[in-house]
Structures are given as structure tokens and as C-alpha cells.
Design a protein around this motif. Structure first.
Motif: not given
Length: 140
Positions: A22-29, A48-51, A53-59
Motif C-alpha cells: 500500500d502507498k503512503v504519501i510523505v513530504p520530501n522535507y 512529494v514536494d513541499v510548499d 513557504n512552509t516546508y510542509t506537504i501541500n494538497i
């Protein structure tokens, strides 16, 4: 209660009763432990790449990575930074995807969850900050 953020992530993923592959999406930072936890359980991390400005995951970065095998998203909050968290939770609820909010580096945790039994939202945090506060808000 656990001894580390790593064990909290592993336990949270185990509670979801996911199947190998099963796949789990996770931020690269994030800390490498986040990805190691996914792989330790035989799950496949989708990074996935992060935003910027916030360095957090973006929908908006997540939507293009979701497929039928995507079962969970790990949102790592860095120093109380959240972007579109409510939108992310509602999107995941509507698509039967679990959300795990990792707040180990935050001093304050703002958690928004669904009130229905068909959706699970898990949060983990550390109490190493003496001023940590937890706020729980239900989305109707």
C-alpha cells in the motif's frame, strides 16, 4: 505513549491495518525516520514536494500522486506550520485515505478531525516542549 516519534509513526501505521505494498504519501522535507517507518512495514512511500513557504506537504502536490493503492498521507508539521490542513483532511475523508499528522517539532498542535466512524485521523507529538498545547476541533 511512546519513547520517540519514530515508534509513534510505526504504531500509527500499524493501527491502520494496511497491506504490504500500500502507498503512503510523505513530504520530501522530513526526518529519514518517517520514510523508514513506512518501508519497515512493507509499505511504499510516495515522496512529494513541499510548499516552498512552509516546508510542509501541500494538497495541490498530493492530488497528482494519489492512485487506488494510496491508503494514507503523513503530514509532517514543522514548527507549527500547516497549509490547507482542513482542506487536506476533508479531501482524504472523501477519498477514504487516512491522515497521520506528525507534530513532533511543533509547540502547538491544532488537530481537525471528522466526527464520523468511517474516517480515521491520527496525530502524534512529543512532550519535549514544556509549553505544548493540544487543540482538538471537529469538522462537521
Amino acid at each position: 505513549m511512546t519513547t520517540s516519534g519514530t515508534s509513534a509513526i510505526i504504531l500509527a501505521l500499524m493501527a491502520l491495518d494496511l497491506n504490504k505494498g500500500d502507498k503512503v504519501i510523505v513530504p520530501n522535507y522530513t526526518m529519514i525516520a518517517t520514510i523508514n517507518c513506512i518501508e519497515h512495514l512493507g509499505l511504499q512511500p510516495i515522496i512529494v514536494d513541499v510548499d516552498p513557504n512552509t516546508y510542509t506537504i501541500n494538497i495541490n502536490h498530493i492530488k497528482s500522486k494519489i492512485c487506488s493503492d494510496t491508503k494514507a498521507i503523513i503530514h509532517v508539521s514543522l514548527n507549527n506550520r500547516y497549509i490547507n490542513l482542513e482542506e487536506l483532511v476533508l479531501y482524504c475523508k472523501n477519498n477514504n485515505i487516512f491522515v497521520h499528522l506528525v507534530s513532533c517539532t511543533s509547540r502547538r498542535i491544532v488537530t481537525k478531525i471528522s466526527g464520523t466512524n468511517s474516517f480515521l485521523f491520527i496525530t502524534s507529538f512529543t512532550s519535549s516542549f514544556p509549553t505544548i498545547r493540544i487543540v482538538l476541533v471537529t469538522i462537521s
